[in-house]
Design an enzyme around this catalytic site. Structure first.
Site, PDB file in Angstrom:
ATOM      1  N   GLU A   1       4.926  -4.766   5.119  1.00 20.01           N
ATOM      2  CA  GLU A   1       5.652  -3.493   5.093  1.00 20.01           C
ATOM      3  C   GLU A   1       5.231  -2.562   6.227  1.00 20.01           C
ATOM      4  OE1 GLU A   1       6.423  -1.663   1.361  1.00 20.01           O
ATOM      5  OE2 GLU A   1       6.151  -3.520   0.239  1.00 20.01           O
TER       6      GLU A   1
ATOM      7  N   THR B   1      -0.086  -5.787   4.600  1.00 17.16           N
ATOM      8  CA  THR B   1       1.240  -6.131   4.116  1.00 17.16           C
ATOM      9  C   THR B   1       2.262  -6.167   5.248  1.00 17.16           C
ATOM     10  OG1 THR B   1       3.076  -5.205   2.824  1.00 17.16           O
ATOM     11  CG2 THR B   1       1.402  -3.653   3.514  1.00 17.16           C
TER      12      THR B   1
HETATM   13  P1  NAD Z   1      -2.874  -4.241  -7.433  1.00 18.75           P
HETATM   14  O1  NAD Z   1      -2.298  -2.864  -7.504  1.00 18.75           O
HETATM   15  O2  NAD Z   1      -2.473  -5.251  -8.447  1.00 18.75           O
HETATM   16  O3  NAD Z   1      -4.466  -4.167  -7.460  1.00 18.75           O
HETATM   17  C1  NAD Z   1      -5.187  -3.186  -6.772  1.00 18.75           C
HETATM   18  C2  NAD Z   1      -6.607  -3.196  -7.318  1.00 18.75           C
HETATM   19  O4  NAD Z   1      -7.366  -2.245  -6.560  1.00 18.75           O
HETATM   20  C3  NAD Z   1      -6.696  -2.788  -8.786  1.00 18.75           C
HETATM   21  O5  NAD Z   1      -7.553  -3.667  -9.481  1.00 18.75           O
HETATM   22  C4  NAD Z   1      -7.268  -1.382  -8.730  1.00 18.75           C
HETATM   23  O6  NAD Z   1      -8.019  -1.044  -9.889  1.00 18.75           O
HETATM   24  C5  NAD Z   1      -8.123  -1.460  -7.480  1.00 18.75           C
HETATM   25  N1  NAD Z   1      -8.349  -0.134  -6.871  1.00 18.75           N
HETATM   26  C6  NAD Z   1      -7.424   0.820  -6.586  1.00 18.75           C
HETATM   27  N2  NAD Z   1      -8.013   1.886  -6.059  1.00 18.75           N
HETATM   28  C7  NAD Z   1      -9.340   1.608  -5.966  1.00 18.75           C
HETATM   29  C8  NAD Z   1     -10.471   2.316  -5.475  1.00 18.75           C
HETATM   30  N3  NAD Z   1     -10.359   3.553  -4.962  1.00 18.75           N
HETATM   31  N4  NAD Z   1     -11.679   1.713  -5.518  1.00 18.75           N
HETATM   32  C9  NAD Z   1     -11.826   0.471  -6.036  1.00 18.75           C
HETATM   33  N5  NAD Z   1     -10.791  -0.244  -6.527  1.00 18.75           N
HETATM   34  C10 NAD Z   1      -9.552   0.317  -6.488  1.00 18.75           C
HETATM   35  O7  NAD Z   1      -2.538  -4.724  -5.956  1.00 18.75           O
HETATM   36  P2  NAD Z   1      -2.156  -6.195  -5.420  1.00 18.75           P
HETATM   37  O8  NAD Z   1      -0.704  -6.390  -5.574  1.00 18.75           O
HETATM   38  O9  NAD Z   1      -3.103  -7.182  -5.991  1.00 18.75           O
HETATM   39  O10 NAD Z   1      -2.454  -5.984  -3.865  1.00 18.75           O
HETATM   40  C11 NAD Z   1      -3.760  -6.268  -3.336  1.00 18.75           C
HETATM   41  C12 NAD Z   1      -3.720  -6.009  -1.844  1.00 18.75           C
HETATM   42  O11 NAD Z   1      -2.726  -6.833  -1.235  1.00 18.75           O
HETATM   43  C13 NAD Z   1      -3.363  -4.568  -1.495  1.00 18.75           C
HETATM   44  O12 NAD Z   1      -4.173  -4.162  -0.425  1.00 18.75           O
HETATM   45  C14 NAD Z   1      -1.901  -4.643  -1.082  1.00 18.75           C
HETATM   46  O13 NAD Z   1      -1.588  -3.647  -0.134  1.00 18.75           O
HETATM   47  C15 NAD Z   1      -1.832  -6.038  -0.471  1.00 18.75           C
HETATM   48  N6  NAD Z   1      -0.524  -6.716  -0.552  1.00 18.75           N
HETATM   49  C16 NAD Z   1       0.150  -6.802  -1.734  1.00 18.75           C
HETATM   50  C17 NAD Z   1       1.367  -7.482  -1.767  1.00 18.75           C
HETATM   51  C18 NAD Z   1       2.155  -7.631  -3.073  1.00 18.75           C
HETATM   52  O14 NAD Z   1       3.293  -8.076  -3.018  1.00 18.75           O
HETATM   53  N7  NAD Z   1       1.591  -7.299  -4.217  1.00 18.75           N
HETATM   54  C19 NAD Z   1       1.892  -8.060  -0.615  1.00 18.75           C
HETATM   55  C20 NAD Z   1       1.177  -7.948   0.575  1.00 18.75           C
HETATM   56  C21 NAD Z   1      -0.050  -7.287   0.594  1.00 18.75           C
END
Ligand code: NAD
Length: 323
Positions: A125, A123
């Site tokens: 961030e 990210t």
């Molecule tokens: P999300 O919270 O919607 O999904 C996370 C998923 O990971 C969920 O399905 C959850 O069940 C699974 N998970 C959590 N802990 C786990 C574990 N220990 N083992 C297996 N599965 C597990 O997140 P998102 O918004 O889809 O983000 C996905 C990735 O993208 C993350 O790594 C986040 O840091 C990164 N990201 C997100 C954004 C944003 O704006 N949402 C922006 C940049 C980067």
């Protein structure tokens, strides 16, 4: 080709998996999703019964399970994370466990089995806050929240695995992402679903914090470019090109839902709230041909319409744990 996708039942991971599975070409990859199904993950995000999809309910910290799945995978795209800053301020333990320890568990297994590319999804961030300009990939990391600190730790472990052991690791650092299927705790789906339910929306502080917005389809397209055309050991920023203050975004969401500013509740600012994020994504543009294609205004309207039309998707999730 067989791809292991962690966190594929969450917001961005499931969009990525749906896009891969929609590809009709004969060499389109087979996908195994490993997901713990925390409050943020739901099987309703995935096409049940798709012939090229296997779902494994499990934890990325489970070394034996990860080892078994990695042995059968050619490449990895690693989305799984605890992803909500506010929850990390309430308690950082799960963030360190999943984001740091879980990432290292995957890297160790990938190394044992020679699985790569290993695309680590990170990210913007991790860079911290900046007043002007945009961060290039080599900017020092200065994370502010337990969430971003745990993601920065994972980035560094992933890059160290390349540097020390030669694993083909690639890291993406992306802007705030919006679109359908996002758990209703992040600002866009939280505000839209609150407005649809007739509730007030909580705006932090004076709302002047600025974020760059990236549609989930553009984010996934960028990740796919990094997986297929990126270089080992490299970091690629993926931006959206639409910077808005939270106040500006709130105004657009109120308009889209036919609501006025009387529906806004001003709440105490988030602790340690970063003022502005902005990534310089010229490296991904020049090396990989990355460019966000989604027009913001139209895509935001489409996103709002999706939540309006899919109450059956978000109402149960909101009852089970939205902030
Ligand atoms: P999300 O919270 O919607 O999904 C996370 C998923 O990971 C969920 O399905 C959850 O069940 C699974 N998970 C959590 N802990 C786990 C574990 N220990 N083992 C297996 N599965 C597990 O997140 P998102 O918004 O889809 O983000 C996905 C990735 O993208 C993350 O790594 C986040 O840091 C990164 N990201 C997100 C954004 C944003 O704006 N949402 C922006 C940049 C980067």
């Amino acid at each position: 080709m067989h791809l292991l996708v962690t966190g594929g039942a969450g917001f961005i991971g499931s969009a990525y998996v749906r896009a891969l599975l929609a590809d009709p070409s004969p060499d389109a990859p087979r996908v195994t999703v490993l997901d713990k199904l925390t409050y943020a993950g739901t099987l309703t995000n995935l096409p049940a019964g798709h012939p090229r999809l296997d779902f494994v309910h499990g934890d990325i910290c489970d070394a034996a399970l990860v080892d078994r799945l990695m042995a059968d995978a050619d490449q990895v795209v690693h989305f799984a994370a605890e992803s909500h800053v506010d929850r990390s301020i309430e308690g950082a333990g799960d963030f360190v466990r999943t984001n740091v320890l879980g990432t290292q568990t995957l890297l160790d297994a990938a190394l044992r089995h020679g699985t790569g590319p290993f695309v680590h999804i990170s990210t913007d961030e991790v860079y911290g806050s900046l007043d002007t300009g945009s961060w290039p990939e080599e900017h020092p990391l200065a994370p502010s929240s337990p969430y971003s600190a745990s993601k920065a730790s994972a980035d560094l472990l992933a890059l160290a695995c390349h540097r020390t052991h030669g694993l083909d690791v690639r890291v993406t650092r992306s802007s705030n992402t919006y679109g359908p299927h996002q758990f209703p705790e992040k600002i866009v789906p939280l505000f839209v679903t609150h407005l649809l339910e007739g509730l007030k929306v909580p705006l932090y502080g004076d709302g002047r914090n600025v974020r760059d917005w990236l549609h989930v389809d553009d984010h996934c397209r960028g990740i796919e470019l990094v997986r297929t055309k990126g270089r080992p050991g490299e970091v690629y920023n993926l931006g959206g090109g639409t910077e808005l203050s939270n106040r500006e975004l709130t105004g657009l969401l109120l308009d889209a839902c036919g609501a006025g500013w009387d529906r806004v509740a001003y709440v105490a600012d988030r602790k340690g709230h970063d003022l502005r994020y902005s990534v310089d994504w010229s490296k991904a543009r020049d090396e990989l041909g990355y460019r966000p294609r989604r027009h913001f205004a139209g895509s935001l309207a489409e996103t709002v319409a999706w939540y309006r039309d899919h109450r059956d998707w978000w109402e149960p999730l909101k009852r089970r744990g939205a902030g």
